[in-house]
Scaffold this active site. Structure first.
Site, PDB file in Angstrom:
ATOM      1  N   SER A  67     -53.194 -18.233 106.976  1.00  0.00           N
ATOM      2  CA  SER A  67     -53.157 -19.368 106.056  1.00  0.00           C
ATOM      3  C   SER A  67     -53.912 -19.042 104.786  1.00  0.00           C
ATOM      4  O   SER A  67     -54.997 -18.493 104.822  1.00  0.00           O
ATOM      5  CB  SER A  67     -53.780 -20.593 106.711  1.00  0.00           C
ATOM      6  N   LYS A  78     -59.613 -19.223  94.785  1.00  0.00           N
ATOM      7  CA  LYS A  78     -60.742 -19.188  95.713  1.00  0.00           C
ATOM      8  C   LYS A  78     -60.546 -18.163  96.808  1.00  0.00           C
ATOM      9  O   LYS A  78     -61.504 -17.738  97.441  1.00  0.00           O
ATOM     10  CB  LYS A  78     -60.928 -20.571  96.340  1.00  0.00           C
ATOM     11  N   GLU A  79     -59.296 -17.827  97.072  1.00  0.00           N
ATOM     12  CA  GLU A  79     -59.005 -16.848  98.113  1.00  0.00           C
ATOM     13  C   GLU A  79     -58.266 -15.689  97.464  1.00  0.00           C
ATOM     14  O   GLU A  79     -57.043 -15.706  97.394  1.00  0.00           O
ATOM     15  CB  GLU A  79     -58.167 -17.504  99.217  1.00  0.00           C
ATOM     16  N   ASP A 103     -50.302 -22.480 100.866  1.00  0.00           N
ATOM     17  CA  ASP A 103     -50.336 -23.885 100.486  1.00  0.00           C
ATOM     18  C   ASP A 103     -50.511 -24.060  98.985  1.00  0.00           C
ATOM     19  O   ASP A 103     -50.396 -25.175  98.477  1.00  0.00           O
ATOM     20  CB  ASP A 103     -51.472 -24.610 101.222  1.00  0.00           C
ATOM     21  N   LYS A 153     -53.269 -30.847 105.222  1.00  0.00           N
ATOM     22  CA  LYS A 153     -54.101 -29.650 105.052  1.00  0.00           C
ATOM     23  C   LYS A 153     -53.659 -28.472 105.904  1.00  0.00           C
ATOM     24  O   LYS A 153     -52.487 -28.212 106.034  1.00  0.00           O
ATOM     25  CB  LYS A 153     -55.554 -30.025 105.341  1.00  0.00           C
ATOM     26  N   LYS A 154     -54.645 -27.821 106.507  1.00  0.00           N
ATOM     27  CA  LYS A 154     -54.302 -26.611 107.235  1.00  0.00           C
ATOM     28  C   LYS A 154     -53.422 -26.922 108.449  1.00  0.00           C
ATOM     29  O   LYS A 154     -52.495 -26.164 108.754  1.00  0.00           O
ATOM     30  CB  LYS A 154     -55.575 -25.902 107.700  1.00  0.00           C
ATOM     31  N   ASP A 176     -57.396 -16.935 109.468  1.00  0.00           N
ATOM     32  CA  ASP A 176     -57.565 -17.362 108.078  1.00  0.00           C
ATOM     33  C   ASP A 176     -57.327 -16.152 107.189  1.00  0.00           C
ATOM     34  O   ASP A 176     -57.472 -15.020 107.641  1.00  0.00           O
ATOM     35  CB  ASP A 176     -58.990 -17.869 107.844  1.00  0.00           C
ATOM     36  N   ASP A 219     -59.233 -27.765 114.076  1.00  0.00           N
ATOM     37  CA  ASP A 219     -59.346 -26.792 115.165  1.00  0.00           C
ATOM     38  C   ASP A 219     -59.900 -27.424 116.447  1.00  0.00           C
ATOM     39  O   ASP A 219     -59.307 -27.285 117.513  1.00  0.00           O
ATOM     40  CB  ASP A 219     -60.175 -25.578 114.738  1.00  0.00           C
TER      41      ASP A 219
HETATM   42  O1  LIG Z   1     -54.758 -27.416 102.711  1.00  0.00           O
HETATM   43  C1  LIG Z   1     -55.188 -26.383 103.229  1.00  0.00           C
HETATM   44  C2  LIG Z   1     -56.556 -26.127 103.388  1.00  0.00           C
HETATM   45  C3  LIG Z   1     -56.961 -24.952 103.983  1.00  0.00           C
HETATM   46  N1  LIG Z   1     -56.059 -24.043 104.409  1.00  0.00           N
HETATM   47  C4  LIG Z   1     -56.540 -22.776 105.045  1.00  0.00           C
HETATM   48  O2  LIG Z   1     -57.517 -23.036 106.009  1.00  0.00           O
HETATM   49  C5  LIG Z   1     -58.345 -21.893 106.177  1.00  0.00           C
HETATM   50  C6  LIG Z   1     -59.794 -22.273 106.309  1.00  0.00           C
HETATM   51  O3  LIG Z   1     -60.379 -22.656 105.129  1.00  0.00           O
HETATM   52  P1  LIG Z   1     -61.852 -22.212 104.672  1.00  0.00           P
HETATM   53  O4  LIG Z   1     -62.120 -22.868 103.375  1.00  0.00           O
HETATM   54  O5  LIG Z   1     -62.000 -20.755 104.773  1.00  0.00           O
HETATM   55  O6  LIG Z   1     -62.749 -22.925 105.761  1.00  0.00           O
HETATM   56  P2  LIG Z   1     -63.865 -22.352 106.739  1.00  0.00           P
HETATM   57  O7  LIG Z   1     -64.954 -23.359 106.806  1.00  0.00           O
HETATM   58  O8  LIG Z   1     -64.266 -20.987 106.447  1.00  0.00           O
HETATM   59  O9  LIG Z   1     -62.991 -22.412 108.069  1.00  0.00           O
HETATM   60  C7  LIG Z   1     -63.288 -22.837 109.379  1.00  0.00           C
HETATM   61  O10 LIG Z   1     -63.199 -24.239 109.569  1.00  0.00           O
HETATM   62  C8  LIG Z   1     -61.929 -24.841 109.279  1.00  0.00           C
HETATM   63  C9  LIG Z   1     -61.981 -26.282 109.690  1.00  0.00           C
HETATM   64  O11 LIG Z   1     -62.810 -27.013 108.864  1.00  0.00           O
HETATM   65  C10 LIG Z   1     -60.801 -24.149 110.016  1.00  0.00           C
HETATM   66  O12 LIG Z   1     -59.582 -24.639 109.542  1.00  0.00           O
HETATM   67  C11 LIG Z   1     -60.865 -22.677 109.784  1.00  0.00           C
HETATM   68  O13 LIG Z   1     -59.848 -22.032 110.474  1.00  0.00           O
HETATM   69  C12 LIG Z   1     -62.233 -22.151 110.217  1.00  0.00           C
HETATM   70  O14 LIG Z   1     -62.295 -20.762 110.016  1.00  0.00           O
HETATM   71  C13 LIG Z   1     -58.065 -20.980 104.993  1.00  0.00           C
HETATM   72  O15 LIG Z   1     -57.347 -19.857 105.435  1.00  0.00           O
HETATM   73  C14 LIG Z   1     -57.215 -21.843 104.090  1.00  0.00           C
HETATM   74  O16 LIG Z   1     -56.305 -21.100 103.360  1.00  0.00           O
HETATM   75  C15 LIG Z   1     -54.721 -24.279 104.259  1.00  0.00           C
HETATM   76  O17 LIG Z   1     -53.900 -23.465 104.638  1.00  0.00           O
HETATM   77  N2  LIG Z   1     -54.295 -25.446 103.680  1.00  0.00           N
HETATM   78 MN   LIG Z   2     -63.253 -19.241 105.937  1.00  0.00          MN
END
Ligand SMILES: O=c1ccn([C@@H]2O[C@H](COP(=O)(O)OP(=O)(O)O[C@H]3O[C@H](CO)[C@@H](O)[C@H](O)[C@H]3O)[C@@H](O)[C@H]2O)c(=O)[nH]1
Ligand SMILES: [Mn+2]
Length: 782
Positions: free
Chosen positions: A21, A27-28, A57, A249-250, A274, A485
């Site tokens: 994702s 940011k990524e 996304d 969202k995710k 991720d 999650d």
């Molecule tokens: O609308 C969205 C928002 C986020 N993401 C993806 O979600 C992942 C996690 O986002 P990140 O900002 O890296 O969050 P973290 O806090 O590092 O992530 C942890 O916590 C999240 C829940 O809050 C989980 O979704 C993640 O898998 C977990 O690794 C990334 O790959 C994003 O690209 C999407 O695909 N669509």
């Molecule tokens: Mn992350």
């Protein structure tokens, strides 16, 4: 290899669909994502059984083109990894390894190959980093051409009249001279982040069934004879987004991938990563699969791997490694029917995601309700040959006529479900394996992708597809919490599935984590808010089914409840200061009962600390960082989360998903430059206030004691000790505020000074110090 058991020599392993994702190329960084993709394409798993799906996304052309570049560079990188057993298979990490790359390498041409591939990678990197520019320039050029065209047309129409300037929307152009269907650089209608068409592009076609040996001719970069040069399938997906739809969202992104992949590859297992979590150990997939294929493995919904991080400052100032959680709590949960799902590095069984019950789920009930309400025993023979059963609906065999209500009306998708169920069964190569599949069942060639399949896959990523279905409700990733999650895993456990925690000797996956204070606080804020959302939802573990063990329930309850501890924590942080201001200790006199309580609490805390250190195998220093960050997060993010959560429940204010920025890791001078970034956030107000108040309190307490006629030093010491204890916890926070060279935004001091003064004055006004131990003259509040 062909053997008597497996005459064709083809792999009998089930397929895995890997989901990555990504949501925002700013940011990524696309370089990070492409590296993840490369590590996946090079994973050590039968090539024809792997498929990689990238969800974007952001709908960004930049990500799209970066994926295309990665797919093309994979032709060099993947065979190179296979030929020389490269580890890790993420080029950025591999080429930056500090250890000697030639150790244990025996092939004579390794040095030459490595040098060539390294040069290719550097060029690849330059191309990726140049993409934003090249896309912009290309779009500008096309736009200028369009404008001229439009002008000419107008001139023809209006003949000799003076020409006005024609305004046409500034599009983003693809290399082939067409409009990019996703988000435009200057976003316009139907081309913005929340409003664009669904996009799907097969970047690498499904590979052939038989190994394809490379050649040694000179046109090739490296000699690839005897190396399989096939690549797994790679698909870029950006689901459709329209205003007025909740995109969830995710979780929403993952569900779109679940459907699209069901149609395109239908791997019975799904690995979720991720964009910044790459495969560090190329064998990890096989290791996870061992659990699934083992006896009783058919009752596993997922295998969770620990999250490990790279690029964290050596002292781990903000406890990013989270070792106590990953090596203590999660391992403990492994004994309680399984760890929680933590969002990344998790291998799912596809049909568990579809919301089915585990096999043999009606046979025995470990929960304590079974003794009170004995159930009628069903014929176990029928259970053995069970078909798919949906949860909640009692005893109903999988009824395909009801399926559209749950899964939407793609018949492709619905037909793929029993196939995925069958292919995910363990191998029946031993009489003890129940509900297995016969050996050799998965050596058949995969169906080819045709246009109609792709068209169907595009239709299931449209935003209306989930209307009036159970996607996000009971099927797929569950909606309603920004920590999708935890809920998703919880629902599976609730149905009676078990999960497994797989700690590999060599880390399976590695990711990045935010090392600067602000990003870290925002991350913790999101997690805590998600937890509060869960607490106020039907997914509160208080309503868990009887299939969950008591301790497991408590663990899940704890996940939902922990942000609320912030309220008490904040009270505790102010208490020492208050006692110093008032000159009164927390209790009137130091009596025996109080001391016994204090002793008991202290001993319990010490025991807890000893256990945490022992179980998670950390040093005292790391433990202390953990404690410190618990207080920092507790007084800032957790409190805000409780407030946000309450706002959502009471006023229905939606909670957004603030992405965590991932550092590109390209800063040559200072690897940890991120650590020193200070960005103001209101989350910082409570800890700053606590710090100020405690500092002032210590000053007040000391001066009061000095000026009093009979100084009571022992009493002062008691108060100051607790204040210091609070301050010691906040030390990393204070350091974070200072930035690198003490460049703290003035607003921080102004705000916190103001708040501290107000509180102190209030205190003096409400409770004026009286009698002998008073500082200075009498003070009258106006
Ligand atoms: O609308 C969205 C928002 C986020 N993401 C993806 O979600 C992942 C996690 O986002 P990140 O900002 O890296 O969050 P973290 O806090 O590092 O992530 C942890 O916590 C999240 C829940 O809050 C989980 O979704 C993640 O898998 C977990 O690794 C990334 O790959 C994003 O690209 C999407 O695909 N669509
Ligand atoms: Mn992350």
């Amino acid at each position: 290899m062909p053997s008597p058991n497996n005459p064709t020599g083809k792999s009998d392993l089930p397929g895995i669909d890997i989901f990555v994702s990504t949501a925002d190329p700013e940011k990524e960084p696309p370089l990070v994502t492409s590296n993840t993709i490369l590590s996946i394409l090079a994973a050590d798993y039968p090539v024809e059984k792997l498929a990689c799906f990238v969800s974007d996304d952001g709908g960004a052309l930049l990500t799209f083109e970066a994926m295309a570049e990665a797919a093309s560079f994979a032709n060099t990188w993947v065979p190179f990894c296979r030929k020389h057993d490269i580890e890790p298979r993420n080029p950025e990490t591999y080429f930056n390894l500090k250890r000697d790359p030639y150790k244990n390498k025996v092939k004579a041409d390794f040095v030459k190959d490595r040098r060539r591939v390294k040069r290719e990678y550097d060029e690849f990197k330059v191309r990726i980093n140049g993409l934003p520019d090249s896309i912009r320039r290309r779009s500008d050029a096309y736009h200028a051409r369009e404008e001229i065209k439009a002008m000419k047309q107008q001139r023809q129409k209006t003949d000799d009249e003076p020409v006005e300037i024609v305004k046409i929307p500034k599009a983003t152009w693809m290399a082939d001279g067409t409009h990019w269907p996703g988000t435009w650089l200057s976003s316009g209608p139907e081309h913005s982040k929340g409003d664009h068409a669904g996009i799907m592009q097969v970047m690498l076609k499904p590979p052939s069934d038989e190994p394809l040996q490379g050649t040694a001719d000179d046109t090739r970069l490296i000699d690839l004879s005897d190396v399989d040069i096939r690549l797994p399938m790679l698909v870029y997906v950006s689901r459709e987004k329209r205003p007025g739809y909740d995109h969830n969202k995710k979780a929403g992104a993952m569900n779109a991938l679940v459907r699209a992949s069901a149609i395109m590859s239908n791997g019975p297992f799904i690995l979720n990563l991720d964009c910044d979590h790459y495969i560090y150990n190329s064998q990890a997939l096989k290791e996870g699969m061992c659990f699934m294929m083992d006896r009783g493995g058919d009752r596993l919904c997922y295998v969770q791997f620990p999250q490990r991080f790279e690029g964290i400052d050596p002292s781990d100032r903000y406890a990013n490694h989270n070792t106590v959680f990953f090596d203590g709590n999660m391992r403990a949960l492994d004994g309680l029917q399984g760890p929680v799902y933590v969002g990344t590095g998790c291998l799912f069984r596809r049909i568990a995601l579809y919301g089915f019950d585990p096999p043999r789920s009606k046979e025995h009930h470990p929960g304590f309700c079974s003794c009170c309400f004995p159930r009628k025993k069903r014929a176990t023979v029928a259970e053995e040959n069970r078909s798919l059963r949906m949860g909640d609906s009692d005893d109903e065999e999988m009824n395909l006529s009801l399926a559209p209500k749950k899964f939407g009306n793609s018949t492709f998708l619905i037909d793929s479900i029993p196939v995925a169920e069958f292919q995910g069964r363990p191998l029946a190569d031993h009489p003890a394996v129940k509900n297995g599949r016969p050996p050799g069942a998965l050596t058949i060639p995969r169906e080819l992708l045709d246009a109609s399949t792709v068209a169907e896959a595009i239709s299931v990523i449209s935003c209306w597809y989930e209307d009036k279905t159970e996607w996000g409700q009971r099927v797929g990733w569950i909606y309603g919490s920004v920590t999708e999650d935890v809920v998703t895993g919880y629902r599976m456990h609730n149905r009676g599935w078990k999960s497994v925690y797989c700690v590999t000797k060599r880390d399976a996956f590695r990711g990045s984590a935010p090392i600067n204070l602000t990003d870290r606080l925002h991350q913790v804020l999101r997690w805590a808010t998600g937890s509060v959302e869960i607490f106020f939802s039907r997914n509160n573990a208080l309503f868990a089914s009887s299939k969950m063990k008591l301790l497991q329930r408590i663990a899940y309850l704890n996940v939902g409840i922990y942000p609320f501890t912030s309220i008490f924590l904040i009270v505790y942080c102010f208490l020492p200061a208050l006692s110093l201001f008032s000159g009164q200790f927390i209790v009137q006199t130091l009596n025996v009962t109080f001391l016994v309580y204090l002793l008991l609490i202290t001993v319990t805390l010490c025991m807890l600390a000893v256990l945490e250190i022992k179980w998670s195998g950390i040093e005292l220093e790391e433990w202390w960082r953990n404690e410190q960050f618990w207080l920092i997060g507790g007084t800032s993010a957790h409190l805000a989360a409780v407030i946000q959560g309450l706002l959502k429940v009471i006023a229905g204010i939606e909670i957004s998903f603030t992405l965590t920025s991932k550092s590109g890791g390209d800063d040559e001078d200072d690897e940890f430059a991120d650590l020193y970034i200070v960005k103001w956030t209101s989350l910082m107000i409570p800890p700053i206030t606590i710090m100020m108040i405690n500092l002032i309190a210590i000053a007040v307490g000391v001066s009061r004691t000095i000026y009093s006629t009979i100084p009571q030093w022992s009493r002062l010491l008691g108060g100051v000790f607790f204040s210091f204890w609070v301050l010691a916890h906040l030390y990393p926070f204070a350091k974070g505020l200072m930035g690198r060279r003490g460049r703290t935004p003035t607003i921080v001091f102004v705000w916190s000074g103001l708040v501290a003064i107000i509180i102190s004055l209030l205190w003096v006004a409400i409770n004026p110090p009286s009698g002998t131990n008073q500082i200075g003259g009498s003070f009258q509040f106006p």
